[in-house]
Design an enzyme around this catalytic site. Structure first.
Site, short mmCIF file in Angstrom:
data_model
loop_
_atom_site.label_atom_id
_atom_site.label_comp_id
_atom_site.label_asym_id
_atom_site.label_seq_id
_atom_site.Cartn_x
_atom_site.Cartn_y
_atom_site.Cartn_z
N HIS A 99 0.79 -1.23 0.00
CA HIS A 99 0.00 0.00 0.00
C HIS A 99 0.82 1.28 0.00
CE1 HIS A 99 -4.13 -1.54 0.43
NE2 HIS A 99 -3.56 -2.55 1.04
N LYS A 138 -7.99 14.54 4.07
CA LYS A 138 -7.22 13.29 4.07
C LYS A 138 -6.32 13.33 5.30
CE LYS A 138 -5.69 14.39 -0.12
NZ LYS A 138 -5.76 13.14 -0.87
N ARG A 139 -5.70 12.20 5.68
CA ARG A 139 -4.75 12.22 6.78
C ARG A 139 -3.74 13.35 6.56
NH1 ARG A 139 -4.94 7.68 10.31
NH2 ARG A 139 -3.31 8.85 11.33
N LYS A 151 1.43 14.45 1.50
CA LYS A 151 0.16 14.87 0.90
C LYS A 151 0.10 16.38 0.68
CE LYS A 151 -2.50 10.98 2.89
NZ LYS A 151 -3.29 10.41 1.77
N THR A 206 -8.02 7.23 -2.59
CA THR A 206 -9.39 6.83 -2.88
C THR A 206 -10.32 8.03 -2.72
OG1 THR A 206 -9.68 6.12 -0.58
CG2 THR A 206 -9.12 4.42 -2.20
N LYS A 224 -13.83 9.28 -4.84
CA LYS A 224 -15.13 9.69 -4.28
C LYS A 224 -15.54 11.05 -4.83
CE LYS A 224 -13.56 7.55 0.01
NZ LYS A 224 -12.95 7.89 1.32
C1 LIG Z 1 -11.61 8.21 1.56
C2 LIG Z 1 -11.14 8.54 2.90
C3 LIG Z 1 -9.76 8.60 3.16
C4 LIG Z 1 -8.71 8.38 2.09
O1 LIG Z 1 -8.48 9.63 1.49
P1 LIG Z 1 -7.20 9.87 0.54
O2 LIG Z 1 -7.46 11.23 -0.03
O3 LIG Z 1 -7.22 8.82 -0.48
O4 LIG Z 1 -6.01 9.85 1.43
C5 LIG Z 1 -9.32 8.91 4.43
N1 LIG Z 1 -10.21 9.16 5.42
C6 LIG Z 1 -11.54 9.14 5.21
C7 LIG Z 1 -12.47 9.45 6.34
C8 LIG Z 1 -12.06 8.82 3.95
O5 LIG Z 1 -13.39 8.80 3.74
#
Ligand SMILES: *Cc1c(COP(=O)(O)O)cnc(C)c1O
Length: 585
Positions: A135, A326-327, A332, A434, A438
């Site tokens: 990952h 995101k985290r 990032k 991911t 979305k």
């Molecule tokens: C989708 C999602 C993530 C992943 O987000 P990335 O932008 O791909 O790092 C992290 N936390 C939550 C709550 C999410 O819904």
């Protein structure tokens, strides 16, 4: 990034914790200790991108891996067969990151010691049963356990790993006679003052399939991180681009858009997301587009309410909603985002507003408890927000908030209400992402680097409907070699003013050196995330985005085309590929 699902139980701290003295592992252990550590999985580790040589975590991994294997074996022997001859055919374990790779050694132990199989049979069954998903390319996130700790806690598993390694290294010396350097590189045991067990290598050696989670990521795995293993076993390596479920991330979270889509193309898309491609025909249909725009507007009103409830800041929905959730991690580059916000604040303050449109910037995410710079970046975002939002000369064109407690339920409101999705990682660092999928599914446009699944999103939707910027992964080594952020800053008047505002304490009036650690990372020629390198192209692309947004009809069209092209990013497609190529179901 994914792995063990993380839940984090808060408990009443008996006395206050000194965060400076803690890294994430100490924090979890401290909280567990307060609860007498009676439940091994009471506190799970919240860090998603750094390994910790912590005993509690190793105990958790062993407990979960062993319990799962013993359960499956019991079911198998009761219901399927009385010996292990068809075990590999009937079972497959998809190891989700390095966290459960102990299962390889543990299955060997169970077959050898509990079920009395000879080594060769046990190894053949194990290798045909295990598959490993990687990952991340960040080396600090690949788990390695100190040999000493591993041997104290799991002595039998260490014996087994030594035996696997001896046989593996014999194979290597057969294939590359005399190449001791290669043996050293590929060994499951890393030599050094503190010898380590390399869990990712155990994952590769003990399994029949190794996959990455986006095309670029899988390519970089075989070209860089796992190159030696690819030369030995090219047939093991494959790609499975991540996906997200359209039931949660479209039907459930955006029912009005889902209904609008169904009215146009029927409901087949819920089970075959590729059918969304038929929306392309509607991209130029005025009535369809007007309704699309109205739905996005209503979703922005809903998101604005969430923002107001949690930050007391009122977002006007008649502005571009620019979102990065995101985290919080340096790779990032939330820092790059807030630097752009500071740049816009500086422009507006100077009256340089030509070509600007009202923009609302939302940044949200959690940081690991001991990740100092991540915490300091959150502080910077909050301080910039306080200055920008309270300046009446600025705030009609620009507002910014840090949204606390970002979580899946918040994301279900954020995704439908976003116009512009920020996917701005340093090229080569985001395995897939991911969140990017979305947002696309819900009609957001992406501003992003050529990284992870962004590349496949760009290919699916076309360059006209995506805001691409920044160095490509191929460009990075050459740039890194001669990287001089100070020269870049000096040569760029906009970036110079951003740095000036950070350095003069404009966002930290009562704590003038608060953001020195951030300034230092930007100015560091060894900054791994190369924030200064991408500043200019990011700012220019943001300008292109806001100009596009001025043409409402054209923006709505691009929004529809993004949803229409998102069919590939259904987890149904991902799971079907795993089922066909790896699990052979
Ligand atoms: C989708 C999602 C993530 C992943 O987000 P990335 O932008 O791909 O790092 C992290 N936390 C939550 C709550 C999410 O819904």
């Amino acid at each position: 990034m994914a792995g063990l699902s993380i839940s984090f139980h808060r408990t009443k701290a008996e006395k206050s914790l000194n965060l400076n003295e803690f890294n994430a592992g100490d924090y979890a252990e401290a909280v567990a200790a307060k609860n007498l550590a009676e439940q091994i999985t009471m506190v799970l580790y919240p860090n998603d991108a750094s390994e910790n040589g912590k005993e509690l975590r190793l105990r958790q991994q062993y407990f979960l891996a062993s319990a799962s294997l013993q359960d499956v074996i019991e079911q198998y022997l009761e219901h399927i067969d009385t010996d292990f001859s068809s075990f590999a055919e009937k079972n497959c374990f998809q190891l989700n990151d390095t966290h459960p790779t102990l299962a390889i050694a543990e299955l060997m132990r169970l077959l050898l010691d509990e079920h009395k199989l000879p080594w060769d049979d046990a190894w053949r069954i194990t290798q045909k049963t295990m598959a490993y998903t990687n990952h991340t390319l960040l080396p600090e996130a690949l788990e390695r356990w100190p040999l000493r700790l591993f041997g104290e806690l799991l002595p039998r598993l260490l014996d087994i790993i030594y035996e696997i390694n001896a046989r593996f290294l014999a194979l290597i010396s057969q294939r590359w006679p005399g190449d001791t350097e290669r043996q050293r590189r590929m060994s499951l045991i890393e030599e050094g003052p503190e010898p380590m067990v390399r869990m990712a290598y155990l994952g590769i050696v003990g399994s029949f399939s190794v996959n990455g989670v986006a095309a670029l990521h899988s390519r970089l795995l075989v070209e860089d991180l796992f190159k030696d293993f690819y030369e030995l076993w090219p047939e093991k390596f494959n790609n499975k681009t991540n996906g997200v479920t359209p039931r949660r991330w479209l039907s459930h979270c955006n029912p009005t858009l889902a209904q609008h889509i169904t009215q146009a193309i029927g409901s087949g898309w819920k089970k075959d997301l590729g059918e969304l491609a038929r929306l392309k025909e509607y991209a130029g249909d005025k009535a369809f587009a007007d309704e699309w725009h109205q739905i996005k507007y209503d979703n922005k009103v809903r998101l604005a309410q969430l923002v107001e409830d949690s930050t007391q800041t009122i977002f006007n929905p008649d502005s571009l909603f620019d979102v990065q959730v995101k985290r919080i991690h340096e790779y990032k580059r939330q820092l790059l985002n807030i630097m752009h916000v500071i740049h816009l604040y500086d422009r507006i303050s100077r009256g340089d507003v030509d070509g600007l449109e009202p923009r609302r910037v939302l940044i949200g995410g959690k940081a690991a408890p001991g990740y100092f710079l991540a915490k300091r970046i959150i502080k910077l975002i909050n301080n910039v927000a306080a200055v920008v939002n309270s300046d009446p000369a600025v705030s009609h064109l620009l507002q910014v908030v840090f949204l606390p407690n970002y979580c899946v339920s918040a994301m279900e409101i954020i995704t439908p209400g976003t116009d512009l999705s920020e996917q701005i990682s340093t090229a080569g660092k985001e395995a897939s992402g991911t969140g990017n999928m979305k947002f696309m599914m819900n009609g957001a446009l992406t501003i992003g680097t050529y990284d992870g699944a962004n590349i496949e999103i760009l290919e699916a939707v076309g360059a006209d409907n995506f805001f691409l910027f920044g160095l490509k992964v191929e460009d990075i080594p050459a740039h890194r070699f001669r990287y001089s952020p100070n020269n870049i800053i000096e040569a760029d008047a906009d970036l110079s003013r951003v740095m000036q505002l950070l350095e003069c304490g404009h966002f930290s009036l009562f704590e003038p050196s608060l953001f020195d650690p951030i300034v230092q990372t930007i100015r560091n020629p060894n900054d791994p995330w190369m924030v200064a390198a991408d500043f200019r192209s990011y700012v220019d692309e943001q300008q292109r985005a806001i100009s596009c947004y001025q043409d409402k009809a054209s923006w709505v069209r691009k929004s529809i085309l993004n949803t229409a092209a998102s069919g590939r990013f259904s987890s149904d497609r991902t799971i079907a590929e795993y089922a066909k190529d790896i699990w052979t179901l």
